[in-house]
Design an enzyme around this catalytic site. Structure first.
Site, PDB file in Angstrom:
ATOM      1  N   ARG A 176      54.041  26.001  44.039  1.00 29.80           N
ATOM      2  CA  ARG A 176      52.635  26.031  44.481  1.00 29.80           C
ATOM      3  C   ARG A 176      52.420  24.754  45.269  1.00 29.80           C
ATOM      4  NH1 ARG A 176      47.098  27.724  41.493  1.00 29.80           N
ATOM      5  NH2 ARG A 176      48.111  29.708  41.884  1.00 29.80           N
ATOM      6  N   HIS A 199      49.131  33.764  49.431  1.00 31.79           N
ATOM      7  CA  HIS A 199      49.228  33.867  47.972  1.00 31.79           C
ATOM      8  C   HIS A 199      49.801  35.265  47.648  1.00 31.79           C
ATOM      9  CE1 HIS A 199      48.674  32.931  43.889  1.00 31.79           C
ATOM     10  NE2 HIS A 199      47.366  32.866  43.789  1.00 31.79           N
ATOM     11  N   GLN A 253      49.528  37.022  44.169  1.00 30.38           N
ATOM     12  CA  GLN A 253      48.156  37.441  43.901  1.00 30.38           C
ATOM     13  C   GLN A 253      47.881  38.797  44.565  1.00 30.38           C
ATOM     14  OE1 GLN A 253      45.569  35.778  42.058  1.00 30.38           O
ATOM     15  NE2 GLN A 253      44.728  37.843  42.309  1.00 30.38           N
ATOM     16  N   ASP A 294      36.575  35.206  47.044  1.00 33.00           N
ATOM     17  CA  ASP A 294      37.351  34.061  46.550  1.00 33.00           C
ATOM     18  C   ASP A 294      36.466  32.833  46.743  1.00 33.00           C
ATOM     19  OD1 ASP A 294      39.352  32.251  45.854  1.00 33.00           O
ATOM     20  OD2 ASP A 294      40.555  32.546  47.664  1.00 33.00           O
ATOM     21  N   CYS A 308      40.183  36.747  42.707  1.00 37.61           N
ATOM     22  CA  CYS A 308      41.462  36.221  42.204  1.00 37.61           C
ATOM     23  C   CYS A 308      41.244  35.256  41.038  1.00 37.61           C
ATOM     24  CB  CYS A 308      42.198  35.521  43.330  1.00 37.61           C
ATOM     25  SG  CYS A 308      41.244  34.161  44.035  1.00 37.61           S
ATOM     26  N   ARG A 312      48.770  40.355  37.138  1.00 38.31           N
ATOM     27  CA  ARG A 312      49.657  39.306  37.645  1.00 38.31           C
ATOM     28  C   ARG A 312      50.958  39.271  36.840  1.00 38.31           C
ATOM     29  NH1 ARG A 312      47.691  34.909  40.507  1.00 38.31           N
ATOM     30  NH2 ARG A 312      49.934  34.515  40.618  1.00 38.31           N
TER      31      ARG A 312
HETATM   32  N1  NVA Z   1      41.893  30.319  47.634  1.00 38.24           N
HETATM   33  C1  NVA Z   1      41.989  29.715  46.338  1.00 38.24           C
HETATM   34  C2  NVA Z   1      42.792  30.558  45.404  1.00 38.24           C
HETATM   35  C3  NVA Z   1      42.908  30.028  44.002  1.00 38.24           C
HETATM   36  C4  NVA Z   1      43.742  30.888  43.144  1.00 38.24           C
HETATM   37  C5  NVA Z   1      42.601  28.335  46.475  1.00 38.24           C
HETATM   38  O1  NVA Z   1      43.551  28.166  47.253  1.00 38.24           O
HETATM   39  O2  NVA Z   1      42.119  27.409  45.809  1.00 38.24           O
HETATM   40  N1   CP Z   2      44.484  33.350  40.873  1.00 38.04           N
HETATM   41  C1   CP Z   2      45.260  32.276  40.637  1.00 38.04           C
HETATM   42  O1   CP Z   2      46.271  32.021  41.307  1.00 38.04           O
HETATM   43  O2   CP Z   2      44.842  31.537  39.585  1.00 38.04           O
HETATM   44  P1   CP Z   2      45.415  30.135  39.135  1.00 38.04           P
HETATM   45  O3   CP Z   2      45.019  29.132  40.161  1.00 38.04           O
HETATM   46  O4   CP Z   2      44.758  29.907  37.784  1.00 38.04           O
HETATM   47  O5   CP Z   2      46.905  30.246  39.018  1.00 38.04           O
END
Ligand code: NVA
Ligand code: CP
Length: 314
Positions: free
Chosen positions: A106, A133, A136, A228, A267, A295
């Site tokens: 990540r 992502h 997701q 989101d 998400c 997931r």
């Molecule tokens: N778009 C959000 C998704 C979190 C799972 C982010 O990148 O923070």
């Molecule tokens: N939706 C998602 O990726 O959640 P987290 O940031 O908790 O992993």
């Protein structure tokens, strides 16, 4: 030897492979629900995970998916690695390739994943970047198919069209023949190259990818309304976003434009009162927790696909 496959974006999977992974995800779900989830077909394998940003769902579902398949996860963060002292991504990838069977990360910048993948001899999996992502989106389309198995759905994404979730969901929907409309401020529209790539897939599937400014127009007769956070991890232009996004809140007024039995997806984590109201988030229409659960199954299917050549071992 088979060439290693990465999953940095769903564009690295064919439309048929996405279908195959979703099919396998449903099979995993049935197995887990029957209490037969633990089938350690990948026992002895190991994955190294790197987190540069927080995570709850991805971390838990990915690690649990791995454990149900018998895979060991070695979890780390950038701060706990020599990367934090300046070791290169190249050397990190080269050395990890000597110990484990895949790297999952990540990251703040998508280019980090590309560099790891370039140097690694093993698959690299995107656990979220600023651009995509993919894990997701696989769970998202699985959830959509669960609720609408026989309908040509229209999916409306409302809010930050430039977000990782929107990009990946656009590709997933276009790959599976779902109409996809983004309702977003023009300055937060999806990446034009992602739109172009999704449209190539959509044309083959006989569906559409649209971007409009009006949230009501985007939601018109939609079967799925997705949103989101307006403030994705790592974004800097907070004030600009605070001004641009309020008209894009998913609330009961906006839902009145959707089809009668429309579902709402997110998400998560959500920021109640910003992109979604609490009454909608916890209403029967919201399937966000089912989506989060999925997931687990899509991660199992992806791990099998990348580490066991996609074969179902049942
Ligand atoms: N778009 C959000 C998704 C979190 C799972 C982010 O990148 O923070
Ligand atoms: N939706 C998602 O990726 O959640 P987290 O940031 O908790 O992993």
């Amino acid at each position: 030897m088979q060439h290693k496959r990465d999953l940095l974006t769903l564009l690295q999977l064919t439309q048929e492979e996405i279908t195959q992974i979703i099919h396998e995800s449903f099979a995993e779900k049935s197995r887990v629900k029957r209490g037969e989830g633990y089938v350690p077909v990948l026992a002895g394998r190991a994955v190294f995970t790197i987190y540069e940003k927080p995570s709850t769902r991805t971390r838990a579902s990915f690690n649990r998916a791995a454990s149900l398949l018998g895979i060991t996860v070695i979890e780390s963060t950038r701060e706990h690695m020599q990367l934090s002292r300046g070791e290169t991504l190249k050397d990190t990838a080269l050395v990890l390739s000597r110990y484990v069977d895949a790297i999952a990360a990540r990251v703040l910048h998508h280019s980090t994943l590309e560099e790891l993948a370039h140097h690694a001899a093993i698959p690299v999996i995107n656990l979220l970047s600023d651009k995509y992502h993919p894990l997701q989106a696989l769970a998202d389309v699985m959830t959509i198919l669960e609720y609408f198995p026989n309908r040509k759905v229209k999916v409306a994404f409302i809010g930050d069209g430039s977000a990782n979730t929107c990009h990946s969901l656009m590709i997933a929907c276009a790959s599976l023949g779902m109409d996809f409309t983004v309702g977003c401020p023009p300055e937060y529209a999806p990446d034009s190259q992602v739109i172009a790539a999704a449209r190539v897939r959509a044309r083959k599937q006989g569906c559409t990818v649209e971007v409009v400014e009006s949230p009501a127009e985007a939601v018109h007769m939609a079967d799925v309304i997705y949103t989101d956070t307006w403030f994705s991890m790592g974004v800097k232009d907070i004030e600009k976003r605070r001004e641009a996004f309020p008209p894009y809140q998913v609330n009961s007024e906006l839902l009145a434009h959707a089809s009668e039995d429309a579902i709402v997806l997110h998400c998560q984590p959500w920021f109640l009162g910003q992109e979604i109201t609490a009454d909608v988030a916890y209403s029967p229409r919201s399937k966000a927790f089912e989506q989060a659960e999925n997931r687990l199954y899509t991660s199992m299917a992806v791990l099998k696909f990348l580490l066991a050549g996609g074969a179902s071992h049942t």
